[in-house]
Design a protein around this motif. Structure first.
Motif, PDB file in Angstrom:
ATOM      1  N   UNK A  64       0.824  -1.191   0.000  1.00  0.00           N
ATOM      2  CA  UNK A  64       0.000   0.000   0.000  1.00  0.00           C
ATOM      3  C   UNK A  64       0.867   1.254   0.000  1.00  0.00           C
ATOM      4  N   UNK A  65       0.262   2.328  -0.461  1.00  0.00           N
ATOM      5  CA  UNK A  65       0.900   3.636  -0.403  1.00  0.00           C
ATOM      6  C   UNK A  65       0.201   4.404   0.707  1.00  0.00           C
ATOM      7  N   UNK A  66       0.965   4.945   1.642  1.00  0.00           N
ATOM      8  CA  UNK A  66       0.378   5.675   2.755  1.00  0.00           C
ATOM      9  C   UNK A  66       0.723   7.150   2.695  1.00  0.00           C
ATOM     10  N   UNK A  67      -0.229   7.981   3.031  1.00  0.00           N
ATOM     11  CA  UNK A  67      -0.025   9.420   3.152  1.00  0.00           C
ATOM     12  C   UNK A  67      -0.170   9.761   4.625  1.00  0.00           C
ATOM     13  N   UNK A  68       0.684  10.625   5.132  1.00  0.00           N
ATOM     14  CA  UNK A  68       0.673  10.856   6.572  1.00  0.00           C
ATOM     15  C   UNK A  68       0.798  12.332   6.918  1.00  0.00           C
ATOM     16  N   UNK A  69       0.396  12.643   8.133  1.00  0.00           N
ATOM     17  CA  UNK A  69       0.701  13.942   8.709  1.00  0.00           C
ATOM     18  C   UNK A  69       1.805  13.729   9.735  1.00  0.00           C
ATOM     19  N   UNK A  70       2.320  14.786  10.311  1.00  0.00           N
ATOM     20  CA  UNK A  70       3.472  14.639  11.205  1.00  0.00           C
ATOM     21  C   UNK A  70       3.080  14.196  12.595  1.00  0.00           C
ATOM     22  N   UNK A  71       2.025  14.770  13.144  1.00  0.00           N
ATOM     23  CA  UNK A  71       1.602  14.419  14.496  1.00  0.00           C
ATOM     24  C   UNK A  71       0.102  14.640  14.636  1.00  0.00           C
ATOM     25  N   UNK A  72      -0.484  14.032  15.614  1.00  0.00           N
ATOM     26  CA  UNK A  72      -1.913  14.156  15.861  1.00  0.00           C
ATOM     27  C   UNK A  72      -2.295  15.627  15.977  1.00  0.00           C
ATOM     28  N   UNK A  73      -3.326  16.005  15.260  1.00  0.00           N
ATOM     29  CA  UNK A  73      -3.798  17.382  15.309  1.00  0.00           C
ATOM     30  C   UNK A  73      -3.183  18.288  14.263  1.00  0.00           C
ATOM     31  N   UNK A  74      -2.123  17.833  13.594  1.00  0.00           N
ATOM     32  CA  UNK A  74      -1.537  18.676  12.546  1.00  0.00           C
ATOM     33  C   UNK A  74      -2.434  18.606  11.307  1.00  0.00           C
TER      34      UNK A  74
END
Length: 86
Positions: A64-74
Protein backbone atom coordinates in the motif's frame (compact mmCIF):
# COMPACT_ATOMS: atom_id res chain seq x y z
CA UNK A 1 11.33 15.32 20.21
CA UNK A 2 11.94 14.50 16.53
CA UNK A 3 11.51 18.03 15.12
CA UNK A 4 14.70 19.00 13.31
CA UNK A 5 15.96 15.41 13.16
CA UNK A 6 16.96 14.73 9.51
CA UNK A 7 15.39 11.25 9.71
CA UNK A 8 12.03 12.94 10.34
CA UNK A 9 12.29 16.10 8.23
CA UNK A 10 10.17 16.84 5.20
CA UNK A 11 11.38 14.61 2.38
CA UNK A 12 13.06 11.95 4.52
CA UNK A 13 12.23 8.29 4.12
CA UNK A 14 11.20 8.21 7.78
CA UNK A 15 13.65 6.42 10.05
CA UNK A 16 15.51 4.95 7.03
CA UNK A 17 17.08 7.75 4.95
CA UNK A 18 17.52 11.30 6.26
CA UNK A 19 16.68 14.47 4.39
CA UNK A 20 19.98 15.99 3.27
CA UNK A 21 18.62 19.54 2.99
CA UNK A 22 15.57 21.64 3.78
CA UNK A 23 13.67 22.27 0.56
CA UNK A 24 10.13 22.73 1.87
CA UNK A 25 8.19 25.92 1.24
CA UNK A 26 6.75 28.13 4.00
CA UNK A 27 3.53 27.07 5.75
CA UNK A 28 0.54 27.82 3.55
CA UNK A 29 2.34 27.11 0.26
CA UNK A 30 2.10 23.84 -1.66
CA UNK A 31 5.13 21.56 -1.82
CA UNK A 32 5.71 19.29 -4.81
CA UNK A 33 7.11 15.79 -4.29
CA UNK A 34 8.44 13.25 -6.74
CA UNK A 35 9.01 9.91 -5.07
CA UNK A 36 10.56 7.18 -7.20
CA UNK A 37 10.76 3.57 -6.10
CA UNK A 38 12.78 1.19 -8.28
CA UNK A 39 13.13 -2.20 -6.67
CA UNK A 40 14.67 -1.56 -3.26
CA UNK A 41 15.87 1.97 -4.08
CA UNK A 42 13.83 5.08 -3.22
CA UNK A 43 14.61 8.68 -4.13
CA UNK A 44 12.69 11.74 -2.97
CA UNK A 45 12.67 15.09 -4.74
CA UNK A 46 11.02 17.98 -2.94
CA UNK A 47 10.27 21.08 -5.00
CA UNK A 48 12.67 19.82 -7.67
CA UNK A 49 15.60 19.18 -5.30
CA UNK A 50 16.90 15.72 -4.41
CA UNK A 51 16.53 15.54 -0.63
CA UNK A 52 16.66 11.84 0.22
CA UNK A 53 17.91 8.57 -1.22
CA UNK A 54 17.56 5.05 0.13
CA UNK A 55 19.61 2.30 -1.51
CA UNK A 56 18.94 -1.40 -0.96
CA UNK A 57 15.98 -0.85 1.38
CA UNK A 58 14.12 -3.84 2.73
CA UNK A 59 10.52 -2.74 2.10
CA UNK A 60 8.15 -5.18 0.34
CA UNK A 61 7.99 -4.59 -3.42
CA UNK A 62 4.17 -4.76 -3.32
CA UNK A 63 1.78 -3.20 -0.87
CA UNK A 64 0.00 0.00 0.00
CA UNK A 65 0.90 3.64 -0.40
CA UNK A 66 0.38 5.68 2.75
CA UNK A 67 -0.03 9.42 3.15
CA UNK A 68 0.67 10.86 6.57
CA UNK A 69 0.70 13.94 8.71
CA UNK A 70 3.47 14.64 11.21
CA UNK A 71 1.60 14.42 14.50
CA UNK A 72 -1.91 14.16 15.86
CA UNK A 73 -3.80 17.38 15.31
CA UNK A 74 -1.54 18.68 12.55
CA UNK A 75 -3.28 19.74 9.36
CA UNK A 76 -2.18 18.27 6.07
CA UNK A 77 -3.70 18.42 2.59
CA UNK A 78 -2.91 16.58 -0.63
CA UNK A 79 -3.81 17.38 -4.23
CA UNK A 80 -2.97 16.19 -7.74
CA UNK A 81 -1.68 12.77 -6.64
CA UNK A 82 -0.43 10.72 -9.58
CA UNK A 83 1.00 7.22 -9.61
CA UNK A 84 2.97 5.97 -12.61
CA UNK A 85 3.71 2.27 -12.86
CA UNK A 86 6.44 1.34 -15.32
Amino acid sequence: NTFGDPLHQTGAVYKLAPATKLASLPVGQWNTYEIEAKGNDITVKLNGELVSSLKNGNRPLKGQIGLQNHHFGSRVQFRNIRIKIL
